[in-house]
Design a protein around this motif. Sequence first.
Motif, PDB file in Angstrom:
ATOM      1  N   SER A 643       0.545  -0.879   0.145  1.00  0.00           N
ATOM      2  CA  SER A 643       0.029  -0.011   0.142  1.00  0.00           C
ATOM      3  C   SER A 643       1.034   1.503   0.249  1.00  0.00           C
ATOM      4  N   ALA A 644       1.442   1.364   0.551  1.00  0.00           N
ATOM      5  CA  ALA A 644       2.477   2.757   0.232  1.00  0.00           C
ATOM      6  C   ALA A 644       3.239   2.714  -0.505  1.00  0.00           C
ATOM      7  N   LEU A 645       3.979   1.966  -1.136  1.00  0.00           N
ATOM      8  CA  LEU A 645       4.640   1.709  -2.549  1.00  0.00           C
ATOM      9  C   LEU A 645       3.315   1.996  -3.175  1.00  0.00           C
ATOM     10  N   THR A 646       2.114   1.684  -3.419  1.00  0.00           N
ATOM     11  CA  THR A 646       1.146   2.014  -4.361  1.00  0.00           C
ATOM     12  C   THR A 646       1.017   3.897  -3.946  1.00  0.00           C
ATOM     13  N   VAL A 647       1.312   4.312  -3.065  1.00  0.00           N
ATOM     14  CA  VAL A 647       0.789   5.219  -2.779  1.00  0.00           C
ATOM     15  C   VAL A 647       2.423   6.443  -3.698  1.00  0.00           C
ATOM     16  N   LEU A 648       3.365   5.662  -3.137  1.00  0.00           N
ATOM     17  CA  LEU A 648       4.711   6.616  -3.715  1.00  0.00           C
ATOM     18  C   LEU A 648       4.760   6.049  -5.469  1.00  0.00           C
ATOM     19  N   LEU A 649       4.453   5.586  -6.173  1.00  0.00           N
ATOM     20  CA  LEU A 649       4.938   5.093  -7.671  1.00  0.00           C
ATOM     21  C   LEU A 649       3.322   5.518  -7.990  1.00  0.00           C
ATOM     22  N   SER A 650       2.267   5.535  -7.405  1.00  0.00           N
ATOM     23  CA  SER A 650       0.930   5.425  -7.960  1.00  0.00           C
ATOM     24  C   SER A 650       0.966   6.599  -8.863  1.00  0.00           C
ATOM     25  N   LYS A 651       0.768   6.367 -10.856  1.00  0.00           N
ATOM     26  CA  LYS A 651      -0.299   8.044 -11.251  1.00  0.00           C
ATOM     27  C   LYS A 651      -1.138   8.922 -11.313  1.00  0.00           C
ATOM     28  N   SER A 652      -1.738   8.110 -10.693  1.00  0.00           N
ATOM     29  CA  SER A 652      -3.357   8.366 -10.268  1.00  0.00           C
ATOM     30  C   SER A 652      -2.886   8.880  -8.606  1.00  0.00           C
ATOM     31  N   ARG A 653      -3.274  10.433  -9.292  1.00  0.00           N
ATOM     32  CA  ARG A 653      -4.105  10.886  -7.078  1.00  0.00           C
ATOM     33  C   ARG A 653      -5.051   9.826  -6.291  1.00  0.00           C
ATOM     34  N   LEU A 654      -6.165   9.498  -7.434  1.00  0.00           N
ATOM     35  CA  LEU A 654      -7.580   8.723  -7.182  1.00  0.00           C
ATOM     36  C   LEU A 654      -6.990   7.850  -6.424  1.00  0.00           C
ATOM     37  N   THR A 655      -6.250   6.832  -7.358  1.00  0.00           N
ATOM     38  CA  THR A 655      -5.469   5.368  -6.961  1.00  0.00           C
ATOM     39  C   THR A 655      -4.691   5.728  -5.421  1.00  0.00           C
ATOM     40  N   ALA A 656      -3.660   6.581  -5.517  1.00  0.00           N
ATOM     41  CA  ALA A 656      -3.292   6.868  -4.104  1.00  0.00           C
ATOM     42  C   ALA A 656      -3.860   7.521  -3.083  1.00  0.00           C
ATOM     43  N   ILE A 657      -4.885   8.038  -2.515  1.00  0.00           N
ATOM     44  CA  ILE A 657      -5.761   8.552  -1.741  1.00  0.00           C
ATOM     45  C   ILE A 657      -6.766   6.724  -1.194  1.00  0.00           C
ATOM     46  N   ILE A 658      -6.763   6.129  -2.555  1.00  0.00           N
ATOM     47  CA  ILE A 658      -7.232   4.882  -1.819  1.00  0.00           C
ATOM     48  C   ILE A 658      -6.548   3.634  -2.028  1.00  0.00           C
ATOM     49  N   ALA A 659      -5.173   3.951  -2.158  1.00  0.00           N
ATOM     50  CA  ALA A 659      -3.876   3.280  -1.308  1.00  0.00           C
ATOM     51  C   ALA A 659      -3.918   3.470  -0.014  1.00  0.00           C
ATOM     52  N   LEU A 660      -3.754   4.610  -0.139  1.00  0.00           N
ATOM     53  CA  LEU A 660      -3.057   5.453   1.633  1.00  0.00           C
ATOM     54  C   LEU A 660      -4.638   4.767   2.780  1.00  0.00           C
ATOM     55  N   GLY A 661      -6.028   5.089   2.074  1.00  0.00           N
ATOM     56  CA  GLY A 661      -6.606   4.528   3.231  1.00  0.00           C
ATOM     57  C   GLY A 661      -6.689   3.106   3.546  1.00  0.00           C
ATOM     58  N   ALA A 662      -6.132   2.347   2.402  1.00  0.00           N
ATOM     59  CA  ALA A 662      -5.640   0.957   2.688  1.00  0.00           C
ATOM     60  C   ALA A 662      -4.931   0.827   3.850  1.00  0.00           C
ATOM     61  N   LEU A 663      -3.824   1.814   3.664  1.00  0.00           N
ATOM     62  CA  LEU A 663      -2.674   1.470   4.533  1.00  0.00           C
ATOM     63  C   LEU A 663      -3.218   1.611   6.055  1.00  0.00           C
ATOM     64  N   GLY A 664      -4.469   2.771   6.114  1.00  0.00           N
ATOM     65  CA  GLY A 664      -5.138   2.970   7.310  1.00  0.00           C
ATOM     66  C   GLY A 664      -5.840   2.043   7.790  1.00  0.00           C
ATOM     67  N   TYR A 665      -5.831   1.401   6.981  1.00  0.00           N
ATOM     68  CA  TYR A 665      -6.916   0.351   8.098  1.00  0.00           C
ATOM     69  C   TYR A 665      -6.359  -0.814   7.900  1.00  0.00           C
ATOM     70  N   LEU A 666      -5.387  -1.223   7.498  1.00  0.00           N
ATOM     71  CA  LEU A 666      -4.706  -2.318   7.841  1.00  0.00           C
ATOM     72  C   LEU A 666      -3.035  -2.236   8.927  1.00  0.00           C
ATOM     73  N   VAL A 667      -3.112  -0.511   9.955  1.00  0.00           N
ATOM     74  CA  VAL A 667      -2.828  -0.656  10.741  1.00  0.00           C
ATOM     75  C   VAL A 667      -3.925  -0.783  11.532  1.00  0.00           C
ATOM     76  N   SER A 668      -5.448  -0.613  11.735  1.00  0.00           N
ATOM     77  CA  SER A 668      -6.080  -0.514  12.614  1.00  0.00           C
ATOM     78  C   SER A 668      -6.254  -2.719  12.528  1.00  0.00           C
ATOM     79  N   LEU A 669      -5.796  -3.186  11.818  1.00  0.00           N
ATOM     80  CA  LEU A 669      -6.009  -4.510  12.177  1.00  0.00           C
ATOM     81  C   LEU A 669      -4.930  -4.867  12.992  1.00  0.00           C
ATOM     82  N   PHE A 670      -3.665  -3.991  12.873  1.00  0.00           N
ATOM     83  CA  PHE A 670      -3.051  -4.317  14.350  1.00  0.00           C
ATOM     84  C   PHE A 670      -3.318  -4.278  15.318  1.00  0.00           C
ATOM     85  N   PHE A 671      -4.557  -2.517  15.088  1.00  0.00           N
ATOM     86  CA  PHE A 671      -4.291  -2.368  17.364  1.00  0.00           C
ATOM     87  C   PHE A 671      -5.412  -3.911  17.102  1.00  0.00           C
TER      88      PHE A 671
END
Length: 801
Positions: A643-671
């Motif tokens: 997800s983090a690499l997707t945020v960095l390498l994505s050419k679409s801002r929309l894809t980057a936003i979705i990947a960033l949200g997915a990263l946050g949801y994955l952190v919540s799974l750790f909790f």
Amino acid sequence: MSLFHIMIFLPFIFAVFTPFIYKLVSPRIHTGWFVILVPLTVFLYLLQYIPTIANGSTIYQTVPWMPSLNINITTNIDGLALIFGLLITGVGTLVVLYSIYYMSKHREALHNFYVYMLLFMGAMLGLVFSDNILVLYVFWELTSISSFLLIAYWYQRKNSRYGAQKSMLITIFGGLAMLAGLIMLSMITDTYSIREMLSKVDLVTADSLFLPAMILLLIGAFTKSAQFPFSIWLPYAMEAPTPISAYLHSATMVKAGIYLVARFTPIFGGSSEWFWIVSGVGIITLIYGSINAVNQKDLKALLAYSTISQLGLIMCLLGLGSASMYFGHGDESTVYAYAVLAAMFHLINHSTFKGSLFMVVGIIDHETGTRDIRKLGGLMSLMPVSFTLTIIGSFAMAGLPPFNGFLSKEMFFTSVLTAAEHPVFGMKTFGLLIPVIAWIASVFTFIYCLILVFKTFTGKHRPEKLDKVVHEAPIGMLIPPIILALLVIIIFFFPNGVSKNFLQPALIAILPGFAETGGLDVTIKPWHGWNTELFMTIGVAGFGVIMYLYLKRWSFLYNFFPKALSLNHLYNQSIEGTENISLKVTNRYMTGHVRDYLVYIFGFMTLLLGSALWLSKEFSFTISNDADVTVYEGGIIVAMVISALTVLLSKSRLTAIIALGALGYLVSLFFVIFRAPDLALTQLVVETVTAALFLLCFYHLPELRKEISRVKFKATNLVISIGVGVIVTLLALASNNHRLFASISHFFEDSYTLAGAKNIVNAILVDFRGLDTMLEILVLCIAGLGVYTLIKLQLAGREKE
């Protein structure tokens, strides 16, 4: 809290109620009639301590403030503090009475005026009676702030704002330097108490911080008491209303620096550095102020420079008197201690005649509409009482009998001659220089005193140059300067009453070595025969009269001094240069682009923390005690990396936003895995709201929507991102391996017994950190109200359309 502490804080207490009193009684009754009760009450209360202090006693009283930090409000009532306390409240009473007739109850914001004055009065009382150095510093800076407000009282005037800014910049700078010196003293002596420091003088003198602490302390004293080269703020502070000038700049604020030097003389006195710095700066300030006073055309400016000169005189005497500690006991010690006695005597005398003169100048300005000497003249018959008061105050300042200034001026001459006759600390080389400078400065003092009297009240009256029809001031405005003028004369005829009750106890406070003998057995009298001091006075008067008569023939010499080298010009240039440099630096980093700000912030953080880790060589960690990583945790980590690499390498801002949200949801799974459901829920809510806000922002910003499909790769972003990630990871690993203290988690494990809560997190938030949580909720409520208000305003605007 004792009654004495209540009296010190009475001005602060009354300041809270002053606006309400003003609202209730204005404009029927002048607010000053209520305010005058405060200084009068404190003054009458302090009078009871005169017999006790005159007998050599010192009274200490303590009120706990922060006892865990050893910071308490400890008051010290001795001879030195009592003199200042009586001056602050006594002159304060007269100034408030004077202001009742000077400040219009219809045109002035009197609630502001008296609140500022009460704040200043309370700060000065706290300063002179404080034994704790940190409490002293708090009051010290409060005097700077309140004086700033008083000087800028007429804030609509450019000169008032300029004078207030200059005074605050210089005195606050000195206050910070003084704080550093006080902290050094506390480090040496391991105490915040001045009284305890006096018992550890040997530790201070033997420490390597002795000289730095001394210099920093003196910078604070010199800036506050307008000593050269910090004296430039005082003339511009004259833009304040005359009651303020009479109070701050003759009797109180400018004397705070004198008080500080006197209070710490028992610690630093006896050293050659203290002797030369204090007496040298004092004598330079004396002649600098007197020479510049002669060239002034504004009456208050003349008095301002004369105040600078007189403060230099007192400072010089304190410096000379400090040599008494070098000799210990004996005749030479007594000879130099006489200078301290003279300093305290002139301090009292100066408050009487200078306070009276400031009030008279205010009367002249009030009744004629100007303070310009070139427009005045011939007022003697029109304002006979003011003329008489000016004669008394000016001739006392000039050092003529039968006025108190003559006595302290003769003692000053005696002190400088004694220093030349009994050389110490290299005085054999420069011994004669101090009496010569003192005599020259006295000549110029005599000249500006003659200017003040004769240029204002004699000559031809020119009503066409004045804005008002001149007449004598009302009796209420004349009473305060009359009282001070009477004191000028009374002290001349009965000086030994002042000496016994005030000067001797103050001498013991400044030079504790004389406590056993009860001070100096000195009889002050106006006639000592035909001695050197009297001949110096005759010479001052003779040369002063001649130079005054030929003033026009030599005053042109002032024009030869280049303005580019004046202290005011240097100050203005330094302020302007600082502003220009600040503007250029600010323009370099304030680009208006959020990305640039983030680069600065994260880049600086990476460099600072990375350098700290590298230089300290503290980075190390071990995984031997860590728990095993399960398959589920490993899978989540891999998904987070993707997800983090997707945020960095994505050419679409929309894809980057979705990947960033997915990263946050994955952190919540750790909790969830680590059994922190409340944190998981918070993370889910935050990520959901954040993702939605990002999408809304891009939807409503058309200029950005055009670039959604193409995002340029930037190496800076990659470097900053990787740098922050690496540094934060290294810090986390290093911190986990370097635990300096036992974990506090064991304390919270007993939360059920301590707070009756089965959930540790809830117990921390609600019980242990309840106030913090309440404030956080308050912030959220305020933010919610702000959002609601904006929505309502937007809807109201649409309805109007």
